[in-house]
Design an enzyme around this catalytic site. Sequence first.
Site: not given
Lengths: 337, 323
Positions: A70, A139
Site C-alpha cells: 500500500e 477490515h
Amino acid sequence: MTAVTEAATATRTLTYAEAVREALAQAMTADERVFLLGEDIGTYGGAFGVTGDLVHSFGAERVRDTPISELGIVGAAVGAALAGMRPVVEIQFSDFTAQAMDQIANQAAKIHFMLGGAANVPLVLRAPGGSGTGAAAQHSQSLEAWFAHVPGLKVVMPSTPADAKALLLAAIDDPNPVVVLEHKLLYKERGPVPEAGTRARLGETAVRRTGEDLTIVATGVMVSRALEAADQLAGQGIQASVLDPRTLSPLDDGTIVNSVVTTGRALLVQEAPKTAGFMAEVAARIGESRAFGHLRAPIGRLCGLDVPIPYAPQLERAAVPQVADIVREAGELVRRW
Amino acid sequence: MMDLHKDAGAATEILRTMWTIRRFEEAVDDMFARGLMHGTMHLSIGQEAVPAGACHALAEGDYITSTHRGHGHCIARGARLDAMMAELLAKETGYCRGRGGSMHIADVATGNLGANGIVAGGVPIAAGAGLAIRLRGQDRVAVSFFGDGAVNEGAWHEGVNLAAIWDLPVVFVCENNQYGMSMSVGKAAKVERLAERAAAYGIPGSTVDGNDPQAVYDAVAEAVHRARAGLGPSLVEALTYRWKGHSKSDKNLYRTREEIEGWRERDPITRFERAVAGTLTDSEIAGCREQARDRVRAAIRTAHAAPDAEAATLTDAVYARSE
C-alpha cells in the site's frame, strides 16, 4: 440540492459498485492520463468487484494490478501525479491506508502547500470502509476523521449510487488529492444514475429530506438508515430533515446551519466511534454558528461505540447505530425538548 | 563512457558544481551559526561528488527525487541559487514562498520533484515518476537520491520492488555517508555493502567511490542507459562522508575526530582538482572556485533584498477549506 438530480439526461438503475465502475470507465475514456492502480483490480476485478472487467476494456497498463504494497502504491501514485498522470488508487480496505499513511498524509496532502503552490498532486484514493460484513476489527473501520484532520486532503463519502459516480468524477477532475471513502454495504445498493458524466460539486451538502422538527446529519451508510428512521418518525408525527454532507473536507456547513436554524434540533449520526469523530466537528460548527441561538435542545450525537469492530454479528450490530437507535434518539430529542 | 578528467568542458562543469554546492552550504552554515537563518538544515559538505557525478549523467526532462540533505542535488540539477537562498531566508521569492524551507525545495522546471523531510519518502515517488514515464511513452529516467538510513524503511523496499517488477526507468542512488543521524551503517545493516540488497529485487547493484565524480558518473550513466533502454532500474551505492553534523543539534558524540579527519583528507573537490590538473590550467581551476563564490554571494544579496513571506498570504495554496 444535488447537482445530480438536475441532470437532464437518461438515468438507469445501477448498483453503487456499477456506478463507481462507470465513472472510472468514463474518466479513462475521456482522459488518457487517468489510470487505475491497486491490489487485485485487474483480472480478479477487485475484492468487492468494483473494477470488474475494466481491464478488458483498458488493458493491464491502465488497470494495473499491484503487489500487496500500500505504501508503494500510494507513493507511486504521488510520483505519477507529479509527472503528469491522474492516478486513481484503490486501497482494498480503508483500514489498509494505515500502511500507506506517510504517502497520504506527509506527501500527497502536503506537497502543493509545502512547495508554495509550485506543483499539484491530482491523486484520487478510493477505499471501502465500514462494518457490517463480519470482517472484524482490521477490515471494518470508519476512518474519515483521520483524513479530514489533515490539511491538504479533500474527503468524500458517497451515500448513493448517483453520488458514487458524480463525486468520483469530480474527484478525478480535481487537481489535488481526494480521498473517496466508499461503503462496503452500499456496493450492492441500487439507485438511479445518469448515463452522462454529471459531476457533483465537492463541498456541497445534500438535503435528502425536509422536515421542521429536527435535523439529522448523517454520513455514509447512516444516510439511508437516517432516511428509514425519518419515515418511521413521520408515523409518530415527527418530521425530520436528513442532511448528507457528502464532502467532509471541505465541509459545506452553511446548509447544515440553515437547517438547524429552522428546526432548532440536531442529531448527528455516524458509524465511526464517537470520541474525536467527524460529528464532533459538525457539532462544533453548529455551536459556533448563528444556529446556536435557535437551538431548542442540546446537540445530540449518535455514533459507533468507542470499541474496535467485533466479529459476532450481534456484537457488530450493537457497535454501530441502527435504524431503531436513530428513531429512539430522534424521538427523545424532540419529545424531551 | 566519458573521461571527465580529460574533457575540459565536463571537468569545468563538475568542478564548478561541486564548488557551488560547497560554497552555498558553507555560507548557509555561517549564516546559521550567526543566527541569521531560522529553522534547521542538513549539510552535505564532503558529499558533493555524488550529486555532481550523478546529475552529469542526466538529460533535460529527467526527474530526480531528493532528501532532507538535498541542497547538492538541487544545485547539481541546475536550480536557481537565489530562489534556494531566498527559501532558506524565509522570503516570498523562495522556491516554496517560505512554506517549505531547506527540507522541501523542489524545482519543477529542472525535473526536481522535491527534497523530502521523510526518510525514503522520495523512493516510491521516483518509482511513480518512472511509471508515468512508461505510461506516457517518454524517453526519460527518474533518479532517486537517498541516504544509507533510507534502505531500512518499508517505503524503500516497496518503491524499489515496484520499479523492479515493472522494469521502470528509475536509478536508485544511495548516498552512503556512513550514518543515519548517529546510527552507523555497520550497525544498521547486516550486509557488507548496501548494494547487495539489489539482488533481493533482481536488479543490478554496484558500490562506487562516492568521493570520485568519475566513479559516480560511470555507474549512474550505465544505469541511466539501461533504464532508457527499457531494462529497468539499478541500485548505485556511492560511499561518501558527511563532514558536518547531522543537523544543528549534533555534538558529534558518535564518531571520532580522527575518523572525520581521515575523510576530510579524501576531499572530493581537492582530489578532482588534482585529477584534472593536466586538463584545466591553474587559473581555470581557480576560476571555477571564484565563480562559485561569486554566484553564492550574488544569491545571498538578491535573497536578502527580497520581501519576506507574508502571513497575509499564508492560506493561498490551501484548496480544501470550508467557504
